[in-house]
Design a protein around this motif. Sequence first.
Motif, PDB file in Angstrom:
ATOM      1  N   ILE A   1      -2.216 -76.981 -33.638  1.00 61.22           N
ATOM      2  CA  ILE A   1      -2.643 -76.002 -33.579  1.00 61.22           C
ATOM      3  C   ILE A   1      -3.493 -75.420 -32.000  1.00 61.22           C
ATOM      4  O   ILE A   1      -3.260 -74.453 -31.495  1.00 61.22           O
ATOM      5  N   LYS A   2      -4.054 -76.592 -31.790  1.00 58.77           N
ATOM      6  CA  LYS A   2      -4.835 -76.677 -30.543  1.00 58.77           C
ATOM      7  C   LYS A   2      -3.991 -76.437 -29.437  1.00 58.77           C
ATOM      8  O   LYS A   2      -4.236 -75.396 -28.454  1.00 58.77           O
ATOM      9  N   LYS A   3      -2.742 -76.888 -29.372  1.00 55.23           N
ATOM     10  CA  LYS A   3      -2.055 -76.601 -28.273  1.00 55.23           C
ATOM     11  C   LYS A   3      -1.387 -75.324 -27.973  1.00 55.23           C
ATOM     12  O   LYS A   3      -0.835 -74.674 -26.873  1.00 55.23           O
ATOM     13  N   SER A   4      -1.140 -74.836 -29.388  1.00 54.61           N
ATOM     14  CA  SER A   4      -0.562 -73.582 -29.426  1.00 54.61           C
ATOM     15  C   SER A   4      -1.381 -72.355 -29.184  1.00 54.61           C
ATOM     16  O   SER A   4      -0.850 -71.410 -28.704  1.00 54.61           O
ATOM     17  N   VAL A   5      -2.934 -72.558 -29.496  1.00 56.52           N
ATOM     18  CA  VAL A   5      -3.717 -71.691 -28.849  1.00 56.52           C
ATOM     19  C   VAL A   5      -3.984 -71.818 -27.346  1.00 56.52           C
ATOM     20  O   VAL A   5      -3.840 -70.747 -26.537  1.00 56.52           O
ATOM     21  N   GLU A   6      -3.625 -72.886 -26.894  1.00 61.17           N
ATOM     22  CA  GLU A   6      -3.966 -73.056 -25.557  1.00 61.17           C
ATOM     23  C   GLU A   6      -2.550 -72.569 -24.602  1.00 61.17           C
ATOM     24  O   GLU A   6      -2.816 -72.005 -23.720  1.00 61.17           O
ATOM     25  N   TRP A   7      -1.711 -72.497 -25.141  1.00 64.36           N
ATOM     26  CA  TRP A   7      -0.364 -72.178 -24.622  1.00 64.36           C
ATOM     27  C   TRP A   7      -0.518 -70.550 -24.586  1.00 64.36           C
ATOM     28  O   TRP A   7       0.144 -70.024 -23.575  1.00 64.36           O
ATOM     29  N   LEU A   8      -1.174 -69.954 -25.209  1.00 63.46           N
ATOM     30  CA  LEU A   8      -1.526 -68.657 -25.549  1.00 63.46           C
ATOM     31  C   LEU A   8      -2.370 -68.142 -24.411  1.00 63.46           C
ATOM     32  O   LEU A   8      -2.380 -66.715 -23.633  1.00 63.46           O
ATOM     33  N   ILE A   9      -3.391 -69.033 -23.803  1.00 67.04           N
ATOM     34  CA  ILE A   9      -4.612 -68.398 -23.134  1.00 67.04           C
ATOM     35  C   ILE A   9      -4.085 -67.925 -21.653  1.00 67.04           C
ATOM     36  O   ILE A   9      -4.647 -66.795 -21.324  1.00 67.04           O
TER      37      ILE A   9
ATOM     38  N   ASP B   1     -13.578 -74.340 -30.532  1.00 65.87           N
ATOM     39  CA  ASP B   1     -13.365 -74.610 -28.996  1.00 65.87           C
ATOM     40  C   ASP B   1     -14.629 -73.759 -28.268  1.00 65.87           C
ATOM     41  O   ASP B   1     -13.925 -72.415 -28.112  1.00 65.87           O
ATOM     42  N   GLY B   2     -15.661 -74.255 -27.859  1.00 64.78           N
ATOM     43  CA  GLY B   2     -16.610 -73.396 -27.381  1.00 64.78           C
ATOM     44  C   GLY B   2     -16.209 -72.791 -25.897  1.00 64.78           C
ATOM     45  O   GLY B   2     -16.634 -71.950 -25.305  1.00 64.78           O
ATOM     46  N   LYS B   3     -15.206 -73.553 -25.571  1.00 67.25           N
ATOM     47  CA  LYS B   3     -14.947 -73.440 -24.051  1.00 67.25           C
ATOM     48  C   LYS B   3     -14.122 -72.047 -23.992  1.00 67.25           C
ATOM     49  O   LYS B   3     -14.051 -71.352 -22.843  1.00 67.25           O
ATOM     50  N   GLN B   4     -13.493 -71.361 -25.246  1.00 61.56           N
ATOM     51  CA  GLN B   4     -13.239 -69.961 -25.028  1.00 61.56           C
ATOM     52  C   GLN B   4     -14.244 -68.956 -25.292  1.00 61.56           C
ATOM     53  O   GLN B   4     -13.672 -67.613 -25.243  1.00 61.56           O
ATOM     54  N   ALA B   5     -15.401 -69.313 -25.444  1.00 58.43           N
ATOM     55  CA  ALA B   5     -16.293 -68.136 -25.501  1.00 58.43           C
ATOM     56  C   ALA B   5     -16.228 -67.255 -24.423  1.00 58.43           C
ATOM     57  O   ALA B   5     -16.642 -65.762 -24.560  1.00 58.43           O
ATOM     58  N   ASP B   6     -16.384 -67.483 -23.262  1.00 56.04           N
ATOM     59  CA  ASP B   6     -16.415 -66.790 -22.009  1.00 56.04           C
ATOM     60  C   ASP B   6     -15.287 -65.999 -21.967  1.00 56.04           C
ATOM     61  O   ASP B   6     -15.499 -64.666 -21.746  1.00 56.04           O
ATOM     62  N   LEU B   7     -14.076 -66.327 -22.302  1.00 52.65           N
ATOM     63  CA  LEU B   7     -12.887 -65.352 -22.225  1.00 52.65           C
ATOM     64  C   LEU B   7     -12.902 -64.408 -23.489  1.00 52.65           C
ATOM     65  O   LEU B   7     -12.497 -63.300 -23.177  1.00 52.65           O
ATOM     66  N   LEU B   8     -13.558 -64.964 -24.544  1.00 56.63           N
ATOM     67  CA  LEU B   8     -13.707 -64.065 -25.726  1.00 56.63           C
ATOM     68  C   LEU B   8     -14.658 -62.664 -25.382  1.00 56.63           C
ATOM     69  O   LEU B   8     -14.443 -61.794 -25.612  1.00 56.63           O
TER      70      LEU B   8
END
Length: 364
Positions: A271-279, A332-339
Motif C-alpha cells: 500500500i505504501k508504494k502505491s500511495v507514494e507512486w501517486l504523490i 506517514d507524517g511526511k505527507q502532512a505538508d502536502l495535505l
Amino acid sequence: MRKFVVTIALAALTFSSLAQIVSLNNDEIKKLKVQIKNDGQTKKLYQGFEKAALNYLNEIPNPIDTIRTEGLLKGNPKKEKTRSALADMNKMSALALQYRITDDQKYLNKCAEFLGAWAKINKPDGDPIDDTNLDKAIEAYDLIRRDLAGKDKQQIEQWLTETACAEINSKRMKTGRATAINNWNAHRLKEVGEIGYVLNNQEFIKWTIENLKSHININLFPDGTSLDFKERDAMHYHIYDLEPMLKLAIMIDRAKGPDFYTYQSPKRSSIKKSVEWLIPYINGEKQHEEYVHTTVKFDRDRAKNNEPGFAPGTMFKPDLALPVLKLAVYFDGKQADLLKKIINNRNDWQTILDEIKRESRLTK
C-alpha cells in the motif's frame, strides 16, 4: 469457498477487548471534548457540527431495502432513490458522535431510531460497491453500542452480520471474476473488516486479514501501480482502490494488528508504494489524462452520459486524491505538508477527528 454462516451468538462476542476501533475510542472522545473547549478552530468547526446534529433530531429515517449505485448512470431513478436514502448515513454518524460528546440521551435515542430503521428495512445482497456506503452507519453503531441493549441491539447486529456474510459468500467473490481482485474486493474487505471490529467477530477479522494479504499481492504491483489503474487508465480508480485498503489498514493498526501500510506481498507490492507512486501526480510533478485507454465499457457509458470527470483525456485534479492523502498521513507524517497544501491549510471537522486518531497512534 466454504459458506460463512455466523449467528448473533458468535457475532456478539465479549467486546471489552476491542472497544471503538472504527470510531473514536473513549480517550479520544475525552481529548476531543478538551480540544473543543480550548482550541478556537475546533470550537468553531464544532459549532457547525452541533447545529447539524440538532437539526437531525427532527429528521425521519429514510431507509431503502436495497442500495443501488453500482453500474448505474447518473440520473437513473434507482440511483437517485439510493442517493436520497444515503443522506441518513451522515445523520446517524453525527447523532452518535454528538451523544458521546454531550451524553445527552436524545441523541442516542435518535441515532438508535435511524439504525433500527435501516436494520429492519435494508437487505444486503453482497455488492461491495453498494455496501461501502454503510461506513457511517457502522461507525455510528461503534460509538453507541455500549449503551444499547435488548431488541434494538440484536436487530442491528443481525443486520451487520448478514451484511458481512453476504459479502463473504457473494458470487462476486468467485475465483476468475474480476470483482474478486479489483477495487470491488478492496471495498469488500474493508466492509467485512469494520463490521468484524465493531462486533468483535474474530472470524470476520481473521478472514479479512488473510484476504487483505492476497489482495495486496494480486491487485498492487511493485512499481506502485494497481490493477485498477491499468484496467481503467485512471487515477480515479487507483484512489478508489487504495482508499478502502487504507481505512482497513488503520483499523487493523488501531486493534494492534500488523502494519499493513508497509507490509510487502511476496511480489514486493505494498500500500505504501502505491500511495507514494501517486504523490507526484498530487504535487504537480506529473500529470495524467484520465480514461484514455480504459478497457471498461461503463467508463465510456458515463462519458457519453456527460458525467463530470469521465470524458477520455480529462486531466487528473490533485484534490481528487484527498481521500487517500488524508488516510495515508495516519501512517506517514511526511505527507502532512502536502495535505495542508492541497486543503489550503483549512481543516474541516473530519480532519480534526482524523488528526486525533493519528495523534493517538503517535503517543501509544
